[in-house]
Design a protein around this motif. Structure first.
Motif, PDB file in Angstrom:
ATOM      1  N   SER A  34     -44.718  24.725  53.459  1.00 22.41           N
ATOM      2  CA  SER A  34     -45.486  23.548  53.873  1.00 22.41           C
ATOM      3  C   SER A  34     -45.175  23.147  55.309  1.00 22.41           C
ATOM      4  O   SER A  34     -45.884  22.347  55.906  1.00 22.41           O
ATOM      5  CB  SER A  34     -45.176  22.368  52.949  1.00 22.41           C
ATOM      6  N   GLY A  35     -44.063  23.690  55.849  1.00 27.54           N
ATOM      7  CA  GLY A  35     -43.644  23.319  57.193  1.00 27.54           C
ATOM      8  C   GLY A  35     -42.869  22.018  57.240  1.00 27.54           C
ATOM      9  O   GLY A  35     -42.478  21.555  58.295  1.00 27.54           O
ATOM     10  N   MET A  36     -42.640  21.406  56.093  1.00 25.34           N
ATOM     11  CA  MET A  36     -41.967  20.115  56.011  1.00 25.34           C
ATOM     12  C   MET A  36     -40.546  20.290  55.489  1.00 25.34           C
ATOM     13  O   MET A  36     -40.258  20.013  54.330  1.00 25.34           O
ATOM     14  CB  MET A  36     -42.755  19.166  55.102  1.00 25.34           C
ATOM     15  N   GLY A  37     -39.659  20.780  56.316  1.00 29.46           N
ATOM     16  CA  GLY A  37     -38.268  20.919  55.929  1.00 29.46           C
ATOM     17  C   GLY A  37     -37.803  22.362  55.953  1.00 29.46           C
ATOM     18  O   GLY A  37     -38.586  23.293  56.135  1.00 29.46           O
ATOM     19  N   ILE A  38     -36.485  22.523  55.775  1.00 28.69           N
ATOM     20  CA  ILE A  38     -35.873  23.848  55.770  1.00 28.69           C
ATOM     21  C   ILE A  38     -34.832  23.922  54.654  1.00 28.69           C
ATOM     22  O   ILE A  38     -34.403  22.906  54.121  1.00 28.69           O
ATOM     23  CB  ILE A  38     -35.177  24.170  57.111  1.00 28.69           C
ATOM     24  N   LYS A  39     -34.447  25.152  54.334  1.00 28.25           N
ATOM     25  CA  LYS A  39     -33.354  25.378  53.402  1.00 28.25           C
ATOM     26  C   LYS A  39     -32.556  26.569  53.926  1.00 28.25           C
ATOM     27  O   LYS A  39     -33.139  27.571  54.344  1.00 28.25           O
ATOM     28  CB  LYS A  39     -33.885  25.672  52.010  1.00 28.25           C
ATOM     29  N   LYS A  40     -31.254  26.445  53.938  1.00 26.25           N
ATOM     30  CA  LYS A  40     -30.414  27.534  54.418  1.00 26.25           C
ATOM     31  C   LYS A  40     -30.313  28.613  53.358  1.00 26.25           C
ATOM     32  O   LYS A  40     -30.020  28.333  52.193  1.00 26.25           O
ATOM     33  CB  LYS A  40     -29.034  27.006  54.792  1.00 26.25           C
ATOM     34  N   ARG A  41     -30.573  29.855  53.787  1.00 23.77           N
ATOM     35  CA  ARG A  41     -30.578  31.004  52.882  1.00 23.77           C
ATOM     36  C   ARG A  41     -29.881  32.191  53.540  1.00 23.77           C
ATOM     37  O   ARG A  41     -29.871  32.305  54.755  1.00 23.77           O
ATOM     38  CB  ARG A  41     -32.022  31.429  52.563  1.00 23.77           C
ATOM     39  N   PRO A  42     -29.331  33.099  52.736  1.00 25.31           N
ATOM     40  CA  PRO A  42     -28.736  34.303  53.326  1.00 25.31           C
ATOM     41  C   PRO A  42     -29.818  35.235  53.863  1.00 25.31           C
ATOM     42  O   PRO A  42     -30.927  35.298  53.327  1.00 25.31           O
ATOM     43  CB  PRO A  42     -27.988  34.945  52.151  1.00 25.31           C
ATOM     44  N   ALA A  43     -29.476  35.944  54.941  1.00 18.59           N
ATOM     45  CA  ALA A  43     -30.409  36.890  55.542  1.00 18.59           C
ATOM     46  C   ALA A  43     -29.626  38.056  56.137  1.00 18.59           C
ATOM     47  O   ALA A  43     -28.469  37.905  56.529  1.00 18.59           O
ATOM     48  CB  ALA A  43     -31.227  36.206  56.630  1.00 18.59           C
ATOM     49  N   VAL A  44     -30.275  39.218  56.213  1.00 16.78           N
ATOM     50  CA  VAL A  44     -29.676  40.430  56.769  1.00 16.78           C
ATOM     51  C   VAL A  44     -30.367  40.746  58.082  1.00 16.78           C
ATOM     52  O   VAL A  44     -31.604  40.717  58.163  1.00 16.78           O
ATOM     53  CB  VAL A  44     -29.840  41.620  55.798  1.00 16.78           C
ATOM     54  N   VAL A  45     -29.591  41.065  59.109  1.00 13.49           N
ATOM     55  CA  VAL A  45     -30.154  41.450  60.409  1.00 13.49           C
ATOM     56  C   VAL A  45     -30.711  42.864  60.283  1.00 13.49           C
ATOM     57  O   VAL A  45     -30.003  43.785  59.854  1.00 13.49           O
ATOM     58  CB  VAL A  45     -29.078  41.404  61.518  1.00 13.49           C
ATOM     59  N   ILE A  46     -31.997  43.043  60.636  1.00 10.58           N
ATOM     60  CA  ILE A  46     -32.603  44.374  60.578  1.00 10.58           C
ATOM     61  C   ILE A  46     -33.018  44.886  61.957  1.00 10.58           C
ATOM     62  O   ILE A  46     -33.515  46.000  62.069  1.00 10.58           O
ATOM     63  CB  ILE A  46     -33.786  44.429  59.587  1.00 10.58           C
ATOM     64  N   SER A  47     -32.836  44.080  63.011  1.00  8.09           N
ATOM     65  CA  SER A  47     -33.099  44.576  64.369  1.00  8.09           C
ATOM     66  C   SER A  47     -31.820  45.193  64.926  1.00  8.09           C
ATOM     67  O   SER A  47     -30.716  44.770  64.598  1.00  8.09           O
ATOM     68  CB  SER A  47     -33.601  43.451  65.271  1.00  8.09           C
ATOM     69  N   ASP A  48     -31.982  46.215  65.777  1.00  7.17           N
ATOM     70  CA  ASP A  48     -30.810  46.865  66.342  1.00  7.17           C
ATOM     71  C   ASP A  48     -30.493  46.318  67.734  1.00  7.17           C
ATOM     72  O   ASP A  48     -31.219  45.502  68.281  1.00  7.17           O
ATOM     73  CB  ASP A  48     -30.996  48.382  66.369  1.00  7.17           C
ATOM     74  N   GLN A  49     -29.385  46.782  68.310  1.00  7.26           N
ATOM     75  CA  GLN A  49     -28.941  46.295  69.612  1.00  7.26           C
ATOM     76  C   GLN A  49     -29.957  46.578  70.710  1.00  7.26           C
ATOM     77  O   GLN A  49     -30.152  45.766  71.604  1.00  7.26           O
ATOM     78  CB  GLN A  49     -27.592  46.927  69.978  1.00  7.26           C
ATOM     79  N   GLN A  50     -30.623  47.711  70.650  1.00  4.78           N
ATOM     80  CA  GLN A  50     -31.622  48.052  71.672  1.00  4.78           C
ATOM     81  C   GLN A  50     -32.765  47.035  71.666  1.00  4.78           C
ATOM     82  O   GLN A  50     -33.210  46.580  72.711  1.00  4.78           O
ATOM     83  CB  GLN A  50     -32.165  49.457  71.442  1.00  4.78           C
ATOM     84  N   TYR A  51     -33.234  46.656  70.504  1.00  4.23           N
ATOM     85  CA  TYR A  51     -34.290  45.648  70.385  1.00  4.23           C
ATOM     86  C   TYR A  51     -33.802  44.314  70.946  1.00  4.23           C
ATOM     87  O   TYR A  51     -34.495  43.643  71.699  1.00  4.23           O
ATOM     88  CB  TYR A  51     -34.695  45.482  68.919  1.00  4.23           C
ATOM     89  N   GLN A  52     -32.586  43.938  70.607  1.00  2.64           N
ATOM     90  CA  GLN A  52     -32.051  42.635  71.006  1.00  2.64           C
ATOM     91  C   GLN A  52     -31.743  42.550  72.499  1.00  2.64           C
ATOM     92  O   GLN A  52     -31.768  41.465  73.077  1.00  2.64           O
ATOM     93  CB  GLN A  52     -30.801  42.321  70.190  1.00  2.64           C
ATOM     94  N   LYS A  53     -31.473  43.666  73.151  1.00  3.84           N
ATOM     95  CA  LYS A  53     -31.198  43.658  74.586  1.00  3.84           C
ATOM     96  C   LYS A  53     -32.418  43.253  75.396  1.00  3.84           C
ATOM     97  O   LYS A  53     -32.286  42.647  76.453  1.00  3.84           O
ATOM     98  CB  LYS A  53     -30.721  45.039  75.051  1.00  3.84           C
ATOM     99  N   SER A  54     -33.599  43.586  74.909  1.00  6.29           N
ATOM    100  CA  SER A  54     -34.817  43.306  75.667  1.00  6.29           C
ATOM    101  C   SER A  54     -35.507  42.011  75.238  1.00  6.29           C
ATOM    102  O   SER A  54     -36.531  41.652  75.794  1.00  6.29           O
ATOM    103  CB  SER A  54     -35.800  44.474  75.537  1.00  6.29           C
ATOM    104  N   ARG A  55     -34.944  41.310  74.251  1.00  4.48           N
ATOM    105  CA  ARG A  55     -35.556  40.075  73.744  1.00  4.48           C
ATOM    106  C   ARG A  55     -34.475  39.049  73.440  1.00  4.48           C
ATOM    107  O   ARG A  55     -33.320  39.386  73.279  1.00  4.48           O
ATOM    108  CB  ARG A  55     -36.337  40.358  72.466  1.00  4.48           C
ATOM    109  N   ARG A  56     -34.885  37.808  73.297  1.00  7.22           N
ATOM    110  CA  ARG A  56     -33.938  36.748  72.920  1.00  7.22           C
ATOM    111  C   ARG A  56     -33.996  36.466  71.420  1.00  7.22           C
ATOM    112  O   ARG A  56     -33.489  35.459  70.962  1.00  7.22           O
ATOM    113  CB  ARG A  56     -34.263  35.480  73.698  1.00  7.22           C
ATOM    114  N   ASP A  57     -34.619  37.340  70.666  1.00  6.95           N
ATOM    115  CA  ASP A  57     -34.785  37.158  69.229  1.00  6.95           C
ATOM    116  C   ASP A  57     -34.076  38.259  68.462  1.00  6.95           C
ATOM    117  O   ASP A  57     -33.803  39.331  68.993  1.00  6.95           O
ATOM    118  CB  ASP A  57     -36.269  37.212  68.843  1.00  6.95           C
TER     119      ASP A  57
END
Length: 61
Positions: free
Chosen positions: A21-44
């Motif tokens: 709904s866009g009205m609020g958040i909930k903290k949940r576990p997540a796994v990083v699936i981007s690699d270092q090469q992807y992250q070097k060229s972006r801030r995400d």
């Protein structure tokens, strides 16, 4: 000064996921699936939500 955290493929962390709904958040576990090469060229990073809910594989949603 800019503080950056390095994340590696497979790292697990707690991420604030928004409600559909866009009205609020909930903290949940997540796994990083981007690699270092992807992250070097972006801030995400790309993460995948972790769930213990088992779904019917024949059902799309």
């Amino acid at each position: 000064m800019l503080f950056m955290t390095n994340y590696n493929f497979g790292d697990v962390g707690i991420v604030p996921f928004p409600f559909s709904s866009g009205m609020g958040i909930k903290k949940r576990p997540a796994v990083v699936i981007s690699d270092q090469q992807y992250q070097k060229s972006r801030r995400d990073i790309i993460v995948l939500a972790v769930s213990s809910r088992i779904r019917d594989p024949h059902r799309l949603w």
